[in-house]
Enzyme design. Structure first.
Site, mmCIF file in Angstrom:
data_model
loop_
_atom_site.group_PDB
_atom_site.id
_atom_site.type_symbol
_atom_site.label_atom_id
_atom_site.label_comp_id
_atom_site.label_asym_id
_atom_site.label_seq_id
_atom_site.Cartn_x
_atom_site.Cartn_y
_atom_site.Cartn_z
ATOM 1 C CD GLU A 7 44.097 47.531 44.758
ATOM 2 O OE1 GLU A 7 44.011 48.319 44.009
ATOM 3 O OE2 GLU A 7 43.141 46.483 45.100
ATOM 4 C CG ASP A 107 40.560 48.138 45.566
ATOM 5 O OD1 ASP A 107 40.525 48.653 46.851
ATOM 6 O OD2 ASP A 107 40.775 49.117 44.556
ATOM 7 C CE1 TYR A 690 33.256 61.961 47.532
ATOM 8 C CE2 TYR A 690 32.177 60.657 45.984
ATOM 9 C CZ TYR A 690 33.270 60.903 46.763
ATOM 10 O OH TYR A 690 34.370 59.942 46.598
#
Length: 1060
Positions: A7, A107, A690
């Site tokens: 993508e 995706d 994260y």
């Protein structure tokens, strides 16, 4: 050849890196990168789109309405500003002619499927049905390889059709209704003014208009409030009357008189206590909202700061050896994503996914040398797991002491459920590679893999391996002995054999049992077997390096490999890297060792274990130097960590020295999911956490105590940390939201040094730390007091509130707003000293306007738009001039008039129910219960009826809108008089191209026009030239001016005379 379509460019790179057996070759065409690689003997090209490459446009555009005949065209034609997509389309078109197979790797959602579908059909010129589909939810190497071996036979046409239908419906609604409004104004005023609306834009503007109408129609109503002002203990207090609002002024006056005449006494005291539970851990959205409230940070700024904190320092030297699921690798050689070994909460070895970080360093680093000779090179702030003062804690390198003891991995439990079948299926499924089964049959690994994945084969014994049916190699544990021996001897792969310098008794007989021929040549002894050589390539065999793929996952293989390597080298004359790798491997077998004088010496207490484990495979008498490894054993048995240390896969060694040195170059670190540590040079070290997460849950295996102990070293958090460390159990309050990929945001325990953080980073770090500490604390207790004061039949109330038990507010209270109002002590029957009975006149207020955040929240509640589109829809409303104001959104007269018109003539288009109805139909398309053609046809019918009614009232609609639109327009620029009819020559704009020209104001009766330059400011001169054509000045941005005649045949125009 196969074309894999991703993508976005960065995803294409990750896919190429994951699938390539060796490093992929990066190439460019038209300035766009793509990758060529080999996988399982197949040539692959990995290229990408750049989001949507195609958009919708009318086939024959007459700029009327309704228009339903649309087609997919390159996005740079459908939308302005998308010219960059042209080269990506050209690239896919060229590459598609070089391949025979196609795989979509966009995706896995409706938009990804539309991107893949349109790229195949229009850029590549192939039927989308011929393409296979890579389906993955994460971009780790493991997930991408798994997707490669589990290709879907086609793209998901349910998702593709639903996505295509949504695009077409949005185009139908947006374009046709926008054209209808624009045509209505043109018909009424003769002016081309573009207005827009759409399936989601309309309902959104509608609820903003509804609020604006509430405000505009609001008529303030007068009301009165009555307050009782009294004195107690020398202070003034105010009690409010029992009715919030008194609408009759005379009634208010009467109440005041009656209260003044009557004595005031306390008639009731109501005291309540409420528990206020701690807040849940931060997900990104909550962090963004609270940072905005506390610091005024925008959501984007908060994310950027959190990302900066996430990537701050905490790095290792590039030559650091990392214990991965494939073997011991230098950190600089790791792929961007993969799997490493880590310690779980119980200090047991486990596997976890990682992501590699890299940055440039020019800073002080630390060389930490342990008493067993192990060395580790770290930046100042990279934490190491140490045993200090009876507890385990992660301590940054610059805070380490020589009295500290460092935790190393020591596997105490074998893991032998990994076999030859697992290995072969991991390293290849090539049609040319075969497994030899126990019954003598051969089966291609490609077919075998499919059978295993389908569940048709669950338990099968593999005894051999063959490549292209050219001979075979038998698969037994002893094979790893031979491979280890060849590596130690420096055996070089040449052609279809491996060459070593001389025949040795250790491998005579063994090669024969493995079906490998020994041939004497001038170069030396050749172990000849094409299949054996193929296997060595697959497991990344390298001469002299004690490292091949797979041995780490089976202790028997590891023993055999090390025995062979020992027999070949006697562990002498090895590089320091080789010694380190063998030391880590021995630790995985539960054997401690020491590096001393460039030699590996086994711990005296583990010598017998060394001989027993390697002696099973060794063909020599095992002799190895020993040393007394100074293992720390003086543990505090009362310590919270003692049971875990005793049962964990670890041992502990003291520090010999800590040295500082300056380093300039690349440094690396890992982000490790769930366990948040990894093994570097055999030592347990920490990783980063994260920030992009939707989870309100902390990792299940996170050692909270480690982090809190480290935070206790920061003075401002020390009291709270010590309070938590004294609790019998650390149990966090958690929310309902969960992100399967990432836990909630929390501090890792690394302590920033002075100057490490910017002012804004320090603010956000403080909020994250305090929130983390708060989730473990006790509830706060708030007490409210309500006192009733009666004067005759009238009652007044005074209320107070205070925190009687701080709980979590002790640490997080600075970010929470509670009114602290402490009242004096009252008694039932107590007489009140009244100073004044006050009557105040007030007016009611209109409802507040929406803020941008409130609009997004309202859209979510109504089911309008998606996370990806809501902000853009709001931005479009601003751009169209429908709304204004950044903090408090006000609908402009134009926005009000557009909704008023839509309500009157096309009410369906601003209906939330209509939007929801078609969203449901999209879901039915995806489920295969409706076709996209059925939904599109229904939309055409519904919209046609709406537009038919609109056209009947087009003039009336236009007249209403023109009052607002035309009144706001600037008057046209007049550059002269028409030489033909005397009308004004004005600057106009082509309705299709947007380009400007000069034309007569009496058009269409007069058709005089002149072309004009498309750049620069036009300044009339009141002069004429050829045939009465006007002369104008064009002023460019840099100040230069050009005087030109608008007649195309004028010589002055052709030379463009410069005017200073």
């Amino acid at each position: 050849m196969i074309l894999v379509i991703a993508e976005k460019p960065n995803v294409a790179r990750k896919i190429a890196m994951a699938l390539a057996e060796v490093k992929p070759i990066k190439k460019t065409l038209f300035g766009v990168p793509y990758y060529e690689l080999i996988r399982d003997g197949k040539r692959l090209i990995v290229a990408s789109a750049v989001g949507h490459l195609y958009g919708l446009a009318p086939k024959n555009d007459f700029f009327g309405y309704p228009i339903f005949d649309v087609e997919w065209v390159p996005v740079y034609i459908a939308e302005k500003g998308k010219e960059y997509a042209k080269d990506y389309i050209k690239l896919l078109s060229v590459l598609s002619k070089r391949v025979r197979e196609f795989i979509v790797a966009c995706d896995y959602d409706t938009e990804g499927e539309v991107i893949g579908y349109t790229a195949l059909k229009y850029a590549c010129g192939v039927d989308p049905g011929v393409a296979k589909r890579m389906k993955f939810s994460a971009l780790t190497k493991r997930d991408l390889i798994k997707a490669w071996y589990n290709l879907e036979p086609t793209i998901n046409f349910g998702m593709a059709n639903a996505g295509i239908a949504r695009h077409i419906l949005d185009w139908y609604w947006g374009v046709n209704l926008s054209r209808a409004l624009t045509h209505a104004i043109k018909r009424a005023s003769g002016k081309w003014v573009v207005l827009s609306t759409g399936r989601v834009q309309g309902p959104t503007l509608k609820f903003l208009v509804d609020r604006e109408r509430e405000i505009q129609s609001f008529v303030p109503q007068p009301y009165w409030v009555i307050k009782l002002i009294f004195e107690k203990n020398g202070k003034k207090y105010t009690a409010n009357y029992e009715k919030d609002k008194i609408w009759d002024e005379n009634e208010a006056k009467r109440i005041v008189l009656e209260v003044k005449k009557a004595p005031a006494r306390v008639t009731n005291i109501e005291v309540k206590q409420q528990n206020r539970n701690p807040p849940v851990p931060f997900d990104l959205g909550t962090l963004q909202r609270e940072a905005y409230s506390a610091f005024g940070f925008s959501p984007k700024k908060t994310l950027d700061i959190a990302q900066s904190l996430y990537e701050k320092g905490f790095c290792l030297h590039p030559d650091t050896l990392i214990l991965t699921s494939q073997g011991v690798r230098k950190i600089k050689e790791l792929s961007r994503e993969g799997e490493v070994f880590a310690l779980d909460f119980n200090l047991k070895l486990s596997k976890a996914k990682y992501r590699l970080l890299e940055r440039d360093a020019d800073e002080q680093m630390y060389k930490v040398t342990l008493l067993d000779g192990t060395e580790l090179y770290l930046t100042a702030d990279h934490p190491v797991l140490v045993y200090r003062e009876g507890n385990l804690a992660f301590v940054p390198a610059d805070k380490l002491r020589e009295t500290d003891h460092v935790v190393l991995v020591l596997n105490k439990s074998a893991r032998d459920n990994y076999g030859f079948l697992d290995l072969l299926l991991e390293i290849t499924d090539s049609q040319e590679d075969y497994a030899i089964l126990e019954n003598g049959e051969t089966l291609s690994l490609h077919s075998l893999k499919m059978l295993v994945e389908r569940g048709e084969i669950k338990d099968i014994a593999v005894v051999g391996f063959s490549h292209n049916n050219f001979g075979k190699v038998m698969l037994r544990d002893e094979l790893w002995y031979l491979i280890g021996y060849l590596a130690g001897k420096g055996g070089e792969i040449k052609g279809n054999g491996v060459v070593i310098s001389s025949r040795t008794k250790e491998i005579v007989g063994l090669t024969k049992s493995l079906n490998i021929d020994l041939i004497e040549t001038e170069e030396g002894i050749v172990l000849s077997n094409k299949s054996f050589v193929r296997l060595l390539h697959l497991i990344h065999y390298t001469p002299r390096v004690p490292e091949v793929y797979g041995i780490i996952n089976n202790t028997e293989w590891l023993k055999a490999f090390l025995a062979g390597y020992y027999d070949a080298t006697l562990l002498e004359g090895l590089t320091l890297e080789a010694l380190y790798k063998i030391k880590v491997y021995l630790q995985l077998l539960g054997i401690r060792a020491k590096i001393e004088d460039n030699k590996l010496k086994v711990h005296l207490e583990d010598l017998q274990r060394f001989r027993e484990l390697l002696g099973k495979f060794s063909r020599r008498k095992l002799y190895v130097e020993t040393s007394q490894v100074p293992v720390f054993t003086d543990f505090d048995e009362r310590s919270y960590d003692f049971p875990r240390i005793l049962g964990g896969d670890i041992y502990i060694i003291g520090i010999k020295s800590i040295e500082k040195f300056h380093y300039k170059g690349k440094v690396y670190d890992l982000v490790v999911e769930n366990y948040h540590n990894f093994i570097a040079n055999g030592i347990a070290v920490h990783n980063c956490s994260y920030p992009r997460t939707e989870s309100q849950k902390l990792p299940k295996n996170l050692n909270y105590k480690f982090i809190i102990q480290n935070l206790a070293r920061i003075p401002e958090y020390r009291p709270y940390a010590h309070l938590l460390l004294g609790m019998p159990e650390l149990k966090p309050v958690e929310g309902k939201k969960e992100d399967p990929a990432h836990p909630a945001i929390y501090p890792t325990g690394e302590i920033p040094r002075p100057g490490d953080l910017t002012k804004d980073e320090a603010l956000l770090y403080d909020m994250i730390v305090r929130r983390f500490l708060a989730v473990f604390m006790e509830p706060a207790v708030r007490e409210t007091v309500k006192v009733t004061i009666s004067a005759g039949k009238h009652k007044f109330f005074i209320s107070g509130g205070r925190t009687v038990k701080e709980g979590w507010l002790r640490v997080y209270g600075k970010y929470v707003k509670f009114d602290e109002v402490t009242l004096p002590t009252f008694f039932i029957g107590e007489r009140i000293k009244v100073l004044q009975v006050k009557r105040e006149k007030k007016k009611t207020k209109p409802p507040a306007r929406y803020s941008p955040a409130a609009v997004i929240k309202k859209m979510e509640d109504l089911g309008l738009g998606t996370k990806a589109t809501r902000a853009q829809i709001l931005e479009t409303l601003y751009q169209r001039g429908y709304i204004e104001g950044k903090k408090s959104i006000k609908v402009t007269p134009l926005g009000m008039k557009v909704i008023e018109t839509l309500e009157k003539y096309v009410p369906e288009i601003i209906s939330v129910e209509l939007t929801r109805e078609f969203e449901k139909k999209m879901e039915l398309i995806m489920e295969g219960k409706l076709t996209k053609e059925e939904v599109i046809e229904e939309a055409k019918i519904r919209l046609t009826k709406i537009l038919e009614e609109f056209k009947k009232k087009e003039l009336e609609i236009g007249l209403e809108l023109a009052k607002i639109v035309v009144g706001e327009e600037k008057p046209p620029l007049i550059v002269g008089k028409c030489p033909k009819c005397g009308g004004d020559l004005i600057v106009k704009y082509n309705e299709k191209t947007g380009k400007r020209f000069v034309g007569c104001s009496n058009w269409p009766k007069c058709n005089v026009t002149y072309p004009i330059l498309q750049r620069g400011e036009i300044i009339p001169t009141n002069k004429t030239c050829c045939n009465g054509a006007p002369v104008v000045i064009i002023r460019e941005k840099d100040g230069r001016e050009w005087e030109i005649c608008l007649d195309m045949n004028c010589k002055e125009y052709n030379t463009i005379k410069k005017k200073r």
